[in-house]
Design an enzyme around this catalytic site. Structure first.
Site, PDB file in Angstrom:
ATOM      1  N   GLY A 189      -4.626   0.490  -0.463  1.00  0.00           N
ATOM      2  CA  GLY A 189      -3.850  -0.447   0.362  1.00  0.00           C
ATOM      3  C   GLY A 189      -4.506  -1.808   0.466  1.00  0.00           C
ATOM      4  O   GLY A 189      -5.355  -2.188  -0.349  1.00  0.00           O
ATOM      5  N   ASP A 190      -4.118  -2.517   1.497  1.00  0.00           N
ATOM      6  CA  ASP A 190      -4.567  -3.903   1.671  1.00  0.00           C
ATOM      7  C   ASP A 190      -5.962  -4.023   2.289  1.00  0.00           C
ATOM      8  O   ASP A 190      -6.653  -5.023   2.078  1.00  0.00           O
ATOM      9  CB  ASP A 190      -3.580  -4.657   2.570  1.00  0.00           C
ATOM     10  CG  ASP A 190      -3.459  -4.007   3.952  1.00  0.00           C
ATOM     11  OD1 ASP A 190      -3.430  -2.759   4.030  1.00  0.00           O
ATOM     12  OD2 ASP A 190      -3.415  -4.742   4.954  1.00  0.00           O
ATOM     13  N   ARG A 248      -3.613   5.819  -4.387  1.00  0.00           N
ATOM     14  CA  ARG A 248      -3.057   4.561  -3.862  1.00  0.00           C
ATOM     15  C   ARG A 248      -4.132   3.805  -3.076  1.00  0.00           C
ATOM     16  O   ARG A 248      -4.876   4.386  -2.291  1.00  0.00           O
ATOM     17  CB  ARG A 248      -1.866   4.889  -2.965  1.00  0.00           C
ATOM     18  CG  ARG A 248      -1.240   3.685  -2.262  1.00  0.00           C
ATOM     19  CD  ARG A 248      -1.669   3.603  -0.824  1.00  0.00           C
ATOM     20  NE  ARG A 248      -0.988   2.532  -0.099  1.00  0.00           N
ATOM     21  CZ  ARG A 248      -1.412   2.049   1.059  1.00  0.00           C
ATOM     22  NH1 ARG A 248      -2.492   2.552   1.625  1.00  0.00           N
ATOM     23  NH2 ARG A 248      -0.766   1.084   1.660  1.00  0.00           N
ATOM     24  N   GLY A 293       0.568  -1.696   4.001  1.00  0.00           N
ATOM     25  CA  GLY A 293      -0.355  -2.466   3.181  1.00  0.00           C
ATOM     26  C   GLY A 293       0.241  -3.180   1.979  1.00  0.00           C
ATOM     27  O   GLY A 293      -0.190  -4.285   1.627  1.00  0.00           O
ATOM     28  N   THR A 318      -3.369  -4.783   9.959  1.00  0.00           N
ATOM     29  CA  THR A 318      -2.940  -3.381   9.955  1.00  0.00           C
ATOM     30  C   THR A 318      -1.438  -3.319   9.779  1.00  0.00           C
ATOM     31  O   THR A 318      -0.713  -4.151  10.328  1.00  0.00           O
ATOM     32  CB  THR A 318      -3.335  -2.642  11.241  1.00  0.00           C
ATOM     33  OG1 THR A 318      -2.728  -1.328  11.202  1.00  0.00           O
ATOM     34  CG2 THR A 318      -2.881  -3.350  12.508  1.00  0.00           C
ATOM     35  N   THR A 361      -5.056   2.167  11.059  1.00  0.00           N
ATOM     36  CA  THR A 361      -6.241   1.467  10.555  1.00  0.00           C
ATOM     37  C   THR A 361      -6.998   0.787  11.689  1.00  0.00           C
ATOM     38  O   THR A 361      -6.387   0.391  12.679  1.00  0.00           O
ATOM     39  CB  THR A 361      -5.753   0.405   9.559  1.00  0.00           C
ATOM     40  OG1 THR A 361      -5.219   1.094   8.448  1.00  0.00           O
ATOM     41  CG2 THR A 361      -6.834  -0.535   9.102  1.00  0.00           C
TER      42      THR A 361
HETATM   43  N1  ASP Z   1      -2.822  -1.211   6.116  1.00  0.00           N
HETATM   44  C1  ASP Z   1      -3.204   0.148   5.864  1.00  0.00           C
HETATM   45  C2  ASP Z   1      -2.847   0.518   4.465  1.00  0.00           C
HETATM   46  O1  ASP Z   1      -1.788   0.152   4.006  1.00  0.00           O
HETATM   47  C3  ASP Z   1      -2.523   1.116   6.775  1.00  0.00           C
HETATM   48  C4  ASP Z   1      -2.694   0.827   8.241  1.00  0.00           C
HETATM   49  O2  ASP Z   1      -2.808  -0.312   8.645  1.00  0.00           O
HETATM   50  O3  ASP Z   1      -2.705   1.812   8.991  1.00  0.00           O
HETATM   51  O4  ASP Z   1      -3.607   1.224   3.843  1.00  0.00           O
END
Ligand code: ASP
Length: 318
Positions: free
Chosen positions: A211-212, A209, A235, A232, A181
């Site tokens: 994520g965060d 799905r 998530g 990052t 990310t």
């Molecule tokens: N935080 C991101 C997610 O869970 C993934 C990442 O940081 O690469 O979607």
């Protein structure tokens, strides 16, 4: 103390020096420097922190090395599903998008959601239709295909089959997870903070799905009374720990300084929950923090009066 500055990340995870070629490492450092410089130039010429974080993230979205935009990973349905968010620390306005497939720069769509709608988060088809009405650049699904990410999905699926895991272990990156990310936080000359994050999610996750990254308070947060944060990592843990907001409120209500608040959020709460990852943060005085609990995190900063600095592993900025 710097008058303005920008901090970025390009993902945290099991990024090991012994697995990296010198060409790839140089390419990552160059991409981070390009993103920092573009954001810095905006801040230098009295642009806003919102403009700077958007631009810095756009550059990483266009670079196939990072898991956002062009280089987004694939879900278990073999599709790219991207999420992004942006937040303005002056007004506490925020915009986010989730599960978009054809948006070249998802963070730019998040900004349009912030500025042109009465909403904070738009998902899927509705978000894409809104993008079209705004004349935002779309891209066909082939644009997001990269051989490296496709192979990553094949490997993850083969491993999953071998393990014959249950539902709970599927799409779970485990300790060897790589999170790519991208994110940026900035302080502008007017003293305003902003944060932005953009992602392709996690390779081989269940399709649908989210994520965060697009969840305000989990992966992205900015408040002039405290700091701007972009995260990052895995998530689901950042969502449960509400990590970005955690840093902000540790400063605002508990009076911690930025370094203590960021450290507590990552090495305290997130790590105790079992989550892997890191974050970047900046406050109104130009203090910065970049903690992570993984072997590496692509990261960099460029503060007024200084130079662009980047780092990848557990190492000093160079
Ligand atoms: N935080 C991101 C997610 O869970 C993934 C990442 O940081 O690469 O979607």
């Amino acid at each position: 103390m710097p008058d303005f500055g920008i901090v970025i990340h390009g993902g945290a995870g099991a990024i090991l020096r012994q697995k990296m070629t010198s060409e790839l490492e140089a390419a990552f450092r160059q991409a981070l420097t390009d993103s920092l410089t573009a954001g810095y130039e905006i801040l230098k010429s009295t642009g806003t922190s919102v403009d700077a974080v958007q631009k810095a993230v756009n550059i990483m979205e266009d670079c196939p090395l990072f898991n956002a935009g062009k280089g987004a990973v694939f879900t278990n349905a073999g599709r790219n599903e991207m999420d992004a968010a942006i937040m303005d620390g002056l007004t506490l306005k925020a915009g986010a998008v989730a599960g978009v497939h054809h948006i070249k720069n998802p963070v730019s769509l998040a900004r349009l959601v912030m500025e042109k709608t009465a909403h904070v988060l738009l998902a899927g088809d509705g978000a894409e239709e809104f993008a079209r009405t705004q004349g935002l650049e779309m891209a066909p699904k082939e644009y997001f295909f990269t051989e490296r990410r496709w192979q990553q999905l094949q490997e993850a699926m083969a491993k999953e089959k071998e393990l014959k895991g249950d539902e709970l272990s599927q799409g779970n990156p485990g300790k060897e997870g790589k999170f790519g990310t991208v994110g940026a936080v900035a302080l502008d000359r007017s003293g305003n903070l902003a944060a932005a994050t953009s992602t392709g999610g996690m390779s081989n996750s269940r399709y649908g799905r989210i994520g965060d990254s697009p969840i305000i308070g989990a992966g992205t947060y900015a408040d002039n009374d405290a700091c701007a944060v972009s995260t990052t990592g895995h998530g689901e843990f950042f969502m449960r720990a509400v990590t970005a907001y955690d840093v902000s409120v540790l400063m605002k209500y508990r009076g911690l300084d930025l370094a203590q608040a960021a450290e507590t959020a990552i090495h305290g709460r997130l790590t105790e929950l079992g989550g892997d990852g890191g974050l970047i943060a900046i406050d109104r005085k130009g203090n910065i923090a970049l903690p992570f609990n993984t072997p590496g995190m692509y990261r960099g900063h460029y503060l007024s009066g200084g130079q662009p600095r980047t780092a990848i592993y557990r190492e000093k900025m160079i």
